[in-house]
Design a protein around this motif. Structure first.
Motif, PDB file in Angstrom:
ATOM      1  N   ALA A  30       0.831  -1.206   0.000  1.00 27.41           N
ATOM      2  CA  ALA A  30       0.000   0.000   0.000  1.00 27.41           C
ATOM      3  C   ALA A  30       0.867   1.257   0.000  1.00 27.41           C
ATOM      4  O   ALA A  30       0.565   2.226  -0.710  1.00 27.41           O
ATOM      5  CB  ALA A  30      -0.928  -0.009   1.212  1.00 27.41           C
ATOM      6  N   LEU A  31       1.941   1.257   0.779  1.00 27.44           N
ATOM      7  CA  LEU A  31       2.824   2.423   0.821  1.00 27.44           C
ATOM      8  C   LEU A  31       3.530   2.651  -0.510  1.00 27.44           C
ATOM      9  O   LEU A  31       3.645   3.789  -0.966  1.00 27.44           O
ATOM     10  CB  LEU A  31       3.858   2.267   1.943  1.00 27.44           C
ATOM     11  N   VAL A  32       4.007   1.594  -1.128  1.00 29.46           N
ATOM     12  CA  VAL A  32       4.684   1.727  -2.423  1.00 29.46           C
ATOM     13  C   VAL A  32       3.723   2.271  -3.467  1.00 29.46           C
ATOM     14  O   VAL A  32       4.073   3.162  -4.258  1.00 29.46           O
ATOM     15  CB  VAL A  32       5.287   0.371  -2.862  1.00 29.46           C
ATOM     16  N   THR A  33       2.495   1.781  -3.462  1.00 33.01           N
ATOM     17  CA  THR A  33       1.488   2.273  -4.411  1.00 33.01           C
ATOM     18  C   THR A  33       1.176   3.741  -4.162  1.00 33.01           C
ATOM     19  O   THR A  33       1.124   4.541  -5.109  1.00 33.01           O
ATOM     20  CB  THR A  33       0.201   1.434  -4.291  1.00 33.01           C
ATOM     21  N   ALA A  34       0.980   4.104  -2.904  1.00 31.70           N
ATOM     22  CA  ALA A  34       0.673   5.497  -2.575  1.00 31.70           C
ATOM     23  C   ALA A  34       1.831   6.416  -2.945  1.00 31.70           C
ATOM     24  O   ALA A  34       1.615   7.519  -3.466  1.00 31.70           O
ATOM     25  CB  ALA A  34       0.359   5.619  -1.084  1.00 31.70           C
ATOM     26  N   MET A  35       3.051   5.995  -2.689  1.00 29.91           N
ATOM     27  CA  MET A  35       4.219   6.825  -3.024  1.00 29.91           C
ATOM     28  C   MET A  35       4.354   6.981  -4.535  1.00 29.91           C
ATOM     29  O   MET A  35       4.786   8.027  -5.019  1.00 29.91           O
ATOM     30  CB  MET A  35       5.503   6.219  -2.450  1.00 29.91           C
ATOM     31  N   GLY A  36       3.970   5.969  -5.286  1.00 31.84           N
ATOM     32  CA  GLY A  36       4.008   6.075  -6.741  1.00 31.84           C
ATOM     33  C   GLY A  36       3.043   7.134  -7.242  1.00 31.84           C
ATOM     34  O   GLY A  36       3.400   7.968  -8.089  1.00 31.84           O
ATOM     35  N   PHE A  37       1.813   7.126  -6.716  1.00 28.30           N
ATOM     36  CA  PHE A  37       0.835   8.131  -7.124  1.00 28.30           C
ATOM     37  C   PHE A  37       1.257   9.527  -6.660  1.00 28.30           C
ATOM     38  O   PHE A  37       1.124  10.511  -7.389  1.00 28.30           O
ATOM     39  CB  PHE A  37      -0.550   7.804  -6.568  1.00 28.30           C
ATOM     40  N   LEU A  38       1.772   9.612  -5.454  1.00 31.63           N
ATOM     41  CA  LEU A  38       2.208  10.892  -4.916  1.00 31.63           C
ATOM     42  C   LEU A  38       3.384  11.433  -5.732  1.00 31.63           C
ATOM     43  O   LEU A  38       3.438  12.621  -6.045  1.00 31.63           O
ATOM     44  CB  LEU A  38       2.612  10.747  -3.449  1.00 31.63           C
ATOM     45  N   GLY A  39       4.317  10.567  -6.094  1.00 33.55           N
ATOM     46  CA  GLY A  39       5.470  10.987  -6.888  1.00 33.55           C
ATOM     47  C   GLY A  39       5.060  11.513  -8.245  1.00 33.55           C
ATOM     48  O   GLY A  39       5.580  12.521  -8.722  1.00 33.55           O
ATOM     49  N   THR A  40       4.114  10.843  -8.878  1.00 33.14           N
ATOM     50  CA  THR A  40       3.635  11.287 -10.186  1.00 33.14           C
ATOM     51  C   THR A  40       2.954  12.648 -10.076  1.00 33.14           C
ATOM     52  O   THR A  40       3.176  13.536 -10.911  1.00 33.14           O
ATOM     53  CB  THR A  40       2.659  10.254 -10.770  1.00 33.14           C
ATOM     54  N   GLY A  41       2.132  12.830  -9.058  1.00 33.25           N
ATOM     55  CA  GLY A  41       1.457  14.113  -8.859  1.00 33.25           C
ATOM     56  C   GLY A  41       2.439  15.230  -8.579  1.00 33.25           C
ATOM     57  O   GLY A  41       2.292  16.351  -9.104  1.00 33.25           O
ATOM     58  N   LEU A  42       3.443  14.966  -7.769  1.00 32.08           N
ATOM     59  CA  LEU A  42       4.451  15.988  -7.469  1.00 32.08           C
ATOM     60  C   LEU A  42       5.265  16.336  -8.710  1.00 32.08           C
ATOM     61  O   LEU A  42       5.594  17.501  -8.931  1.00 32.08           O
ATOM     62  CB  LEU A  42       5.381  15.507  -6.355  1.00 32.08           C
ATOM     63  N   GLU A  43       5.584  15.319  -9.497  1.00 27.61           N
ATOM     64  CA  GLU A  43       6.352  15.575 -10.718  1.00 27.61           C
ATOM     65  C   GLU A  43       5.565  16.480 -11.664  1.00 27.61           C
ATOM     66  O   GLU A  43       6.113  17.422 -12.248  1.00 27.61           O
ATOM     67  CB  GLU A  43       6.671  14.243 -11.406  1.00 27.61           C
ATOM     68  N   THR A  44       4.278  16.235 -11.787  1.00 34.95           N
ATOM     69  CA  THR A  44       3.429  17.073 -12.634  1.00 34.95           C
ATOM     70  C   THR A  44       3.352  18.503 -12.101  1.00 34.95           C
ATOM     71  O   THR A  44       3.476  19.470 -12.852  1.00 34.95           O
ATOM     72  CB  THR A  44       2.020  16.470 -12.728  1.00 34.95           C
ATOM     73  N   SER A  45       3.158  18.623 -10.790  1.00 38.21           N
ATOM     74  CA  SER A  45       3.042  19.957 -10.184  1.00 38.21           C
ATOM     75  C   SER A  45       4.324  20.765 -10.365  1.00 38.21           C
ATOM     76  O   SER A  45       4.289  21.932 -10.752  1.00 38.21           O
ATOM     77  CB  SER A  45       2.738  19.833  -8.693  1.00 38.21           C
ATOM     78  N   PHE A  46       5.462  20.147 -10.065  1.00 38.34           N
ATOM     79  CA  PHE A  46       6.726  20.868 -10.210  1.00 38.34           C
ATOM     80  C   PHE A  46       7.053  21.150 -11.672  1.00 38.34           C
ATOM     81  O   PHE A  46       7.684  22.158 -11.990  1.00 38.34           O
ATOM     82  CB  PHE A  46       7.871  20.104  -9.542  1.00 38.34           C
ATOM     83  N   GLY A  47       6.608  20.295 -12.579  1.00 37.87           N
ATOM     84  CA  GLY A  47       6.776  20.571 -14.007  1.00 37.87           C
ATOM     85  C   GLY A  47       5.987  21.797 -14.436  1.00 37.87           C
ATOM     86  O   GLY A  47       6.486  22.637 -15.203  1.00 37.87           O
ATOM     87  N   ASN A  48       4.778  21.934 -13.909  1.00 38.44           N
ATOM     88  CA  ASN A  48       3.956  23.112 -14.217  1.00 38.44           C
ATOM     89  C   ASN A  48       4.584  24.381 -13.640  1.00 38.44           C
ATOM     90  O   ASN A  48       4.600  25.434 -14.294  1.00 38.44           O
ATOM     91  CB  ASN A  48       2.539  22.940 -13.669  1.00 38.44           C
ATOM     92  N   ILE A  49       5.084  24.281 -12.426  1.00 41.59           N
ATOM     93  CA  ILE A  49       5.740  25.441 -11.801  1.00 41.59           C
ATOM     94  C   ILE A  49       6.970  25.844 -12.597  1.00 41.59           C
ATOM     95  O   ILE A  49       7.207  27.031 -12.856  1.00 41.59           O
ATOM     96  CB  ILE A  49       6.105  25.125 -10.337  1.00 41.59           C
ATOM     97  N   GLN A  50       7.750  24.854 -13.010  1.00 44.15           N
ATOM     98  CA  GLN A  50       8.953  25.147 -13.794  1.00 44.15           C
ATOM     99  C   GLN A  50       8.589  25.807 -15.127  1.00 44.15           C
ATOM    100  O   GLN A  50       9.239  26.762 -15.553  1.00 44.15           O
ATOM    101  CB  GLN A  50       9.736  23.860 -14.063  1.00 44.15           C
ATOM    102  N   ALA A  51       7.546  25.328 -15.763  1.00 47.06           N
ATOM    103  CA  ALA A  51       7.119  25.920 -17.039  1.00 47.06           C
ATOM    104  C   ALA A  51       6.696  27.369 -16.850  1.00 47.06           C
ATOM    105  O   ALA A  51       7.010  28.223 -17.684  1.00 47.06           O
ATOM    106  CB  ALA A  51       5.984  25.093 -17.642  1.00 47.06           C
TER     107      ALA A  51
END
Length: 58
Positions: A30-51
């Motif tokens: 469950a933790l690995v799955t949650a961290m995967g979703f959280l990592g993807t969301g953070l990557e998207t958010s920081f990509g938008n901020i960088q853009a």
């Protein structure tokens, strides 16, 4: 000998250890799955901020 066999059949400590192991494995999955979703969301958010930061001023 029959005392040993009856005591062995009544002993549940091994079953308890297996149950704890299964619970720990389920929590880990469950933790690995949650961290995967959280990592993807953070990557998207920081990509938008960088853009937005790299966009030239008008």
């Amino acid at each position: 000998m029959s005392t040993f066999v009856s005591r062995f059949l009544k002993d549940e400590s091994g079953a308890t250890a297996i149950e704890y192991g299964l619970i720990a494995a389920l929590i880990a999955v469950a933790l690995v799955t949650a961290m995967g979703f959280l990592g993807t969301g953070l990557e998207t958010s920081f990509g938008n901020i960088q853009a937005q930061l790299e966009k030239p001023l008008e």
